[in-house]
Motif scaffolding. Structure first.
Motif, short mmCIF file in Angstrom:
data_model
loop_
_atom_site.label_atom_id
_atom_site.label_comp_id
_atom_site.label_asym_id
_atom_site.label_seq_id
_atom_site.Cartn_x
_atom_site.Cartn_y
_atom_site.Cartn_z
N UNK A 187 29.55 14.14 72.71
CA UNK A 187 29.11 13.57 71.44
C UNK A 187 28.53 12.18 71.63
N UNK A 188 29.15 11.37 72.48
CA UNK A 188 28.62 10.04 72.75
C UNK A 188 27.23 10.12 73.37
N UNK A 189 27.04 11.05 74.29
CA UNK A 189 25.73 11.23 74.93
C UNK A 189 24.69 11.63 73.90
N UNK A 190 25.06 12.56 73.01
CA UNK A 190 24.13 13.03 71.97
C UNK A 190 23.75 11.89 71.03
N UNK A 191 24.73 11.09 70.62
CA UNK A 191 24.45 9.97 69.72
C UNK A 191 23.50 8.97 70.36
N UNK A 192 23.69 8.69 71.64
CA UNK A 192 22.80 7.75 72.34
C UNK A 192 21.38 8.32 72.43
N UNK A 193 21.27 9.61 72.80
CA UNK A 193 19.95 10.25 72.90
C UNK A 193 19.24 10.28 71.56
N UNK A 194 20.00 10.58 70.50
CA UNK A 194 19.40 10.65 69.16
C UNK A 194 18.92 9.26 68.72
N UNK A 195 19.70 8.23 69.02
CA UNK A 195 19.31 6.87 68.67
C UNK A 195 18.02 6.48 69.40
N UNK A 196 17.94 6.79 70.69
CA UNK A 196 16.74 6.48 71.49
C UNK A 196 15.53 7.23 70.94
N UNK A 197 15.72 8.53 70.63
CA UNK A 197 14.61 9.34 70.14
C UNK A 197 14.06 8.79 68.82
N UNK A 198 14.95 8.46 67.89
CA UNK A 198 14.51 7.95 66.59
C UNK A 198 13.80 6.61 66.75
N UNK A 199 14.31 5.78 67.65
CA UNK A 199 13.68 4.48 67.93
C UNK A 199 12.28 4.64 68.46
N UNK A 200 12.10 5.55 69.41
CA UNK A 200 10.77 5.81 70.00
C UNK A 200 9.82 6.36 68.94
N UNK A 201 10.31 7.28 68.12
CA UNK A 201 9.48 7.86 67.07
C UNK A 201 8.99 6.79 66.10
N UNK A 202 9.88 5.87 65.73
CA UNK A 202 9.50 4.81 64.79
C UNK A 202 8.49 3.85 65.42
#
Length: 259
Positions: A239-254
């Protein structure tokens, strides 16, 4: 469109990894959707093919969790019904709500969730603190959970399974392993609704979906075994890995939207 064999070389290994992650803690779409786009598929075709493939993998993981007694049926089934309606509504609302606004909201929520999990080290490790709810209230809460997160799945999608696990644990007091099992049932319903819509609109590359399904099935099978052997602790790590990946992905998209 890319050559099929080239697409398979890129997509299949990543879909296997996505299936493994998704079966443990949700969030497999963070890996699989970019994989289809990296292979050269247009956005809608990537989303459609991913949903069809994800349905098969999630179905296998759901069966394995169910057979091993890691699902609270009365919660999971009502949440699945809510997810069907939520996913249907979300897919239509996606046309009305700016994607950028949704990603900003996710960027605010994710660090808070990560901090909460870091501080609450025993969060979801046991179900002895399970909330005592009346049957009617429990059903209503389960439907509301499925409806709300199914709505999010229709709107955006990444991290749906992870958010379901957090709610099942935090609201219903389930351990993380049982929450993961319930999340698979609800997420399966949401995925099926979206997959039907994409199939009816011809936005699925079936020739690529077939080999990707095989890899997704294997990833989900091994991921479910890993989760059940390691218990809540293994779910927590992923879950921690997923949260980090999701945060990075949303940041890049923005950032891409801003440029």
């Amino acid at each position: 469109m890319p050559e099929l064999w080239q697409a398979c070389l890129i997509v299949c290994p990543l879909v296997f990894m996505a299936g493994f992650v998704d079966s443990v803690a949700g969030g497999g779409g963070i890996i699989s959707i970019p994989a289809y786009m990296l292979a050269g598929l247009p956005a809608h075709l990537s989303l459609g093919t991913n949903k069809v493939v994800a349905c098969i993998g999630t179905a296998l993981a759901s069966v394995k969790y169910w057979k091993n007694g890691c699902v609270k049926a009365r919660i999971a089934v009502w949440a699945a019904l809510g997810a069907l309606a939520g996913s249907y509504a979300g897919s239509h609302l996606a046309l009305l709500i700016p994607e950028q606004s949704l990603k900003i909201l996710i960027l605010i929520i994710l660090p808070l969730v990560a901090i909460f999990l870091a501080k609450q080290r025993r969060f979801g490790e046991e179900s002895s603190r399970r909330r005592a709810m009346r049957a009617g209230i429990e059903r209503l809460a389960a439907v509301a959970t499925g409806l709300g997160i199914g709505l999010y799945d229709g709107l955006a999608g990444p991290g749906t399974g992870t958010f379901l696990i957090l709610v099942f644990t935090g609201v219903f007091g389930l351990d993380l392993l049982t929450s993961s099992g319930c999340a698979k049932i609800a997420n399966l319903a949401s995925n099926v609704m979206a997959a039907v819509v994409y199939l009816l609109n011809g936005e699925v590359w079936l020739w690529l979906a077939a080999p990707a399904m095989a890899c997704c099935l294997l990833g989900n099978y091994l991921g479910a075994r890993y989760a059940m052997r390691g218990g809540s602790a293994s779910v927590r790590k992923i879950m921690f890995i997923v949260l980090i990946l999701l945060f990075i992905k949303c940041g890049i998209d923005l950032l891409q939207m801003a440029l």
